[in-house]
Design a protein around this motif. Structure first.
Motif, short mmCIF file in Angstrom:
data_model
loop_
_atom_site.label_atom_id
_atom_site.label_comp_id
_atom_site.label_asym_id
_atom_site.label_seq_id
_atom_site.Cartn_x
_atom_site.Cartn_y
_atom_site.Cartn_z
N ILE A 1 20.75 -8.25 -1.48
CA ILE A 1 22.01 -9.09 -1.03
C ILE A 1 21.55 -10.41 -0.44
O ILE A 1 20.54 -10.22 0.25
N ASN A 2 22.08 -11.33 -0.82
CA ASN A 2 21.99 -12.83 -0.23
C ASN A 2 21.99 -12.59 1.34
O ASN A 2 22.98 -12.06 1.92
N GLN A 3 21.00 -13.26 2.12
CA GLN A 3 21.11 -13.40 3.59
C GLN A 3 22.09 -14.43 4.33
O GLN A 3 21.96 -14.87 5.44
N LYS A 4 22.62 -15.02 3.29
CA LYS A 4 23.62 -16.46 3.74
C LYS A 4 24.69 -16.49 2.67
O LYS A 4 24.64 -15.58 1.69
N GLY A 5 25.40 -17.38 3.08
CA GLY A 5 26.52 -17.56 2.20
C GLY A 5 27.76 -16.49 2.17
O GLY A 5 27.71 -15.70 3.29
N GLU A 7 27.90 -13.56 0.90
CA GLU A 7 27.30 -12.18 0.74
C GLU A 7 26.91 -11.84 2.54
O GLU A 7 26.80 -10.67 2.54
N LYS A 8 26.50 -12.73 3.10
CA LYS A 8 25.91 -12.46 4.47
C LYS A 8 26.96 -11.68 5.21
O LYS A 8 26.11 -10.55 5.92
N PRO A 9 27.97 -12.10 5.42
CA PRO A 9 29.03 -11.14 6.28
C PRO A 9 28.93 -9.66 5.70
O PRO A 9 28.86 -8.59 6.57
N ASN A 81 21.87 -1.43 -4.54
CA ASN A 81 23.23 -2.19 -5.03
C ASN A 81 23.00 -3.79 -4.81
O ASN A 81 22.65 -4.01 -3.82
N CYS A 82 23.82 -4.50 -5.68
CA CYS A 82 23.91 -5.86 -5.47
C CYS A 82 25.45 -6.26 -5.37
O CYS A 82 26.19 -5.33 -5.15
#
Length: 280
Positions: A1-5, A7-9, A81-82
């Motif tokens: 999962i992305n650590q920014k944008g 997906e971050k929350p 999971n993504c």
């Protein structure tokens, strides 16, 4: 999962939830797929595999000998999971499955210690295609297109052609998600019983009249954009005349686009059955 944008929350919330459980039986590993593998450096997926290698060995697998005696028990599972549990998920699952299968085949003597599945050309081809086909089957049900990143799953390499196909599939997904998924969702809701048909209702909830904006604005935008291109290709007598035409049609097409964007809900094919039931 992305650590920014966007997906971050979600990543932060999930990490906090797992931490608050205080369970030694659960371990959460966040891997920023897009950051680590940017510039087509998909070999960096080995970073994640190295992180979980010891854990995967500890979890083991279920094994029974020819006499029916349990030789080994599986002590846990990986859940990868993504955001949508489709494209990135399938890539990681295929890598974890290969590592586990390789360990099992080595233990059974099918492979010698040190031998790798990647060296077994015929099997490797079947294995990769099976996982890529699995990804496509799941993605078509969920997103309406084949899976992304299947060039890596099939060949073990990220290719420019695969990148182009991912872009094409992403555009199709965007269109279907916004302009054709509403009816499909209504069909699913009706089939699952989420919506009960009222026999006394004379008007179908699926028949929602569209106002003039629905047809007029897209036509105006397409015509204006087409005229802008034509003016660029067929220059006038002077550059000022050409510039004036291009600016006029360009402003018209851009302005119409923003009007459509502002009235986006009127153009999106949203589900109607369950939504109508909630409103009532």
């Amino acid at each position: 999962i992305n650590q920014k944008g966007s997906e971050k929350p979600l990543e932060q919330t999930f990490a906090t939830m797992v931490s608050s459980l205080g369970s030694g039986m659960m371990r959460y590993i966040a891997f920023d797929f897009h950051k680590e593998c940017k510039n087509m450096r998909w070999d960096r997926l080995s970073i994640l595999l190295d992180q979980v290698a010891e854990m995967q060995d500890e979890l083991s697998y279920f094994l029974v000998d020819s006499a029916g005696q349990v030789v080994a028990n599986q002590e846990g599972v990986f859940r990868s999971n993504c955001m949508d549990c489709l494209d990135r998920t399938n890539v990681i699952q295929s890598l974890l499955a290969r590592r586990s299968l390789q360990a099992q085949l080595q233990r059974l003597g099918v492979l010698h210690v040190g031998q790798k599945l990647e060296e077994q050309d015929e099997f490797e081809k079947i294995y990769k295609n099976a996982w890529a086909d699995n990804a496509n089957a799941c993605a078509k049900q969920y997103a309406g297109t084949g899976a992304l990143k299947t060039d890596f799953t099939r060949t073990g390499k990220r290719t420019h052609l695969g990148l182009i196909m991912d872009g094409w599939n992403s555009m199709i997904r965007y269109y279907k998600n916004n302009f054709s998924d509403g009816f499909r969702q209504d069909s699913i809701d009706l089939f699952l019983g989420n919506y009960s048909v009222d026999e006394l209702e004379s008007h179908s909830p699926l028949s929602v009249p569209r106002d003039w904006k629905f047809l007029a604005l897209p036509i105006i935008m397409v015509v204006a954009f087409s005229m802008c291109i034509i003016c660029l290709l067929m220059a006038g007598d002077t550059w000022t005349e050409t510039l004036a035409y291009v600016l006029f049609w360009g402003v018209a097409s851009i302005g119409t686009f923003f009007i459509i964007l502002y009235n986006g809900k009127d153009f999106v094919d949203a589900p109607r059955l369950v939504q109508k039931e909630k409103i009532d």
